[in-house]
Scaffold this motif. Structure first.
Motif, short mmCIF file in Angstrom:
data_model
loop_
_atom_site.label_atom_id
_atom_site.label_comp_id
_atom_site.label_asym_id
_atom_site.label_seq_id
_atom_site.Cartn_x
_atom_site.Cartn_y
_atom_site.Cartn_z
N THR A 28 4.89 21.71 45.70
CA THR A 28 5.70 20.63 46.81
C THR A 28 6.98 21.15 47.02
OG1 THR A 28 6.49 18.98 45.42
CG2 THR A 28 4.20 18.76 45.97
N ARG A 29 7.30 21.01 48.07
CA ARG A 29 8.98 21.19 48.57
C ARG A 29 9.38 19.98 48.65
NH1 ARG A 29 12.36 22.15 52.65
NH2 ARG A 29 10.91 22.37 54.10
N ARG A 30 10.73 19.47 48.05
CA ARG A 30 11.35 18.38 48.18
C ARG A 30 12.03 18.08 49.62
NH1 ARG A 30 12.29 15.35 43.57
NH2 ARG A 30 14.22 14.73 44.23
N ALA A 31 12.14 17.02 50.23
CA ALA A 31 12.93 16.84 51.45
C ALA A 31 14.24 16.99 51.22
CB ALA A 31 12.83 15.37 51.92
N ASP A 32 14.91 17.76 52.22
CA ASP A 32 16.31 18.12 52.40
C ASP A 32 17.19 16.96 52.12
OD1 ASP A 32 15.58 20.92 52.51
OD2 ASP A 32 15.41 20.85 54.68
N THR A 33 16.84 15.76 52.46
CA THR A 33 17.71 14.66 52.65
C THR A 33 17.80 13.98 51.13
OG1 THR A 33 15.68 13.44 53.48
CG2 THR A 33 17.24 14.20 55.06
N LEU A 34 17.04 14.48 50.26
CA LEU A 34 17.07 13.80 49.02
C LEU A 34 18.08 13.91 48.07
CD1 LEU A 34 13.46 14.49 47.54
CD2 LEU A 34 14.34 12.45 48.44
N GLY A 35 18.79 12.83 47.42
CA GLY A 35 19.97 12.94 46.78
C GLY A 35 19.95 13.95 45.59
N SER A 36 18.75 14.17 45.14
CA SER A 36 18.58 15.04 43.74
C SER A 36 17.70 16.29 44.11
CB SER A 36 18.06 14.06 42.45
OG SER A 36 16.79 13.72 42.68
N HIS A 37 18.08 17.39 43.99
CA HIS A 37 17.38 18.77 44.05
C HIS A 37 16.76 18.80 45.38
CE1 HIS A 37 17.53 18.75 39.62
NE2 HIS A 37 16.79 17.65 39.59
#
Length: 228
Positions: free
Chosen positions: A62-71
């Motif tokens: 998966t690729r984490r959302a760019d708006t997340l606070g961590s990673h």
């Protein structure tokens, strides 16, 4: 419990080499980090889900959302922190994978529980759960606020020497592997775990370990290529 949770003889031939070594592994096979004495860690689990598609064996990322606070924006295995109601690491890994990718847990067969790995940057103690995707189901980014993309990446592409190099951050004393494949930039914990598993599974091909690039420069170059 660490090690196989099923009979190795019932596993597909291409997964058997990895299964055969899973019982004898300890955390030192994957990382040089260990939790400081007395440190409070947060239990977590990730699902290392191997399937087989038209192009051969693959793994779910998966690729984490760019708006997340961590990673933000980082590529990861499906997974996350443990909840009180989870049935151990396997339960955590399957629940998180379903929440993030929509994978149907009934088609997933857990094979082995790998050693717990300490991640200093987050304080998580992460248990990887090795699994076989016996009955693949459609997957997608369930919550775009958390997950930007979901992909099945072939082992053939991961071990292609053209898709591999190392990165470092000057002043941090850290160096680690990178995979640039399928529009993804895989580094950090995920790339390190993948790199060891590919070698243990007998899939690794010779690649240029001397190709070491600055992480920020390499990541910027990847982003620019994807936007072009």
């Amino acid at each position: 419990m660490i090690g196989p949770v099923v009979d190795v003889g019932s596993v597909p031939e291409w997964l058997k080499p990895l299964m055969l070594v899973s019982e004898d592994l300890d955390a030192r096979a994957f990382t040089r980090f260990s939790a400081p004495r007395g440190a409070r860690t947060r239990p977590a689990a990730v699902l290392v889900l191997f399937g087989e598609g038209e192009r051969g064996p693959d793994v779910l990322l998966t690729r984490r959302a760019d708006t997340l606070g961590s990673h933000p924006g980082q590529v990861a295995f499906p997974g996350g922190g443990a909840d009180d109601g989870d049935d151990g690491p396997i339960g955590t890994a399957l629940r998180e994978a379903e929440e993030e990718t929509g994978v149907d847990p009934s088609g997933v067969r857990p094979l082995a529980v790998l050693p717990e790995l300490y991640v200093p940057v987050s304080g998580f103690a992460v248990t990887p759960v090795l699994a076989h995707w016996e009955t693949p189901s459609p997957v997608h980014a369930v919550d775009p606020g958390e997950t930007a993309a979901v992909a099945r990446v072939t082992i053939a592409d991961l071990v292609d020497p053209a898709n591999r190099y190392q990165v470092q951050r000057h002043g941090h004393g850290w160096k680690g592997p990178v995979f640039e494949v399928g529009g993804l930039f895989v580094w950090g914990f995920t790339a390190g775990l993948l790199s060891v598993l590919l070698a243990l599974g007998g899939w690794e091909r010779e690649w240029d370990h001397s190709d070491v690039r600055d992480l920020d420069v390499a990541l910027a170059a990847h982003t620019n290529r994807e936007r072009a």
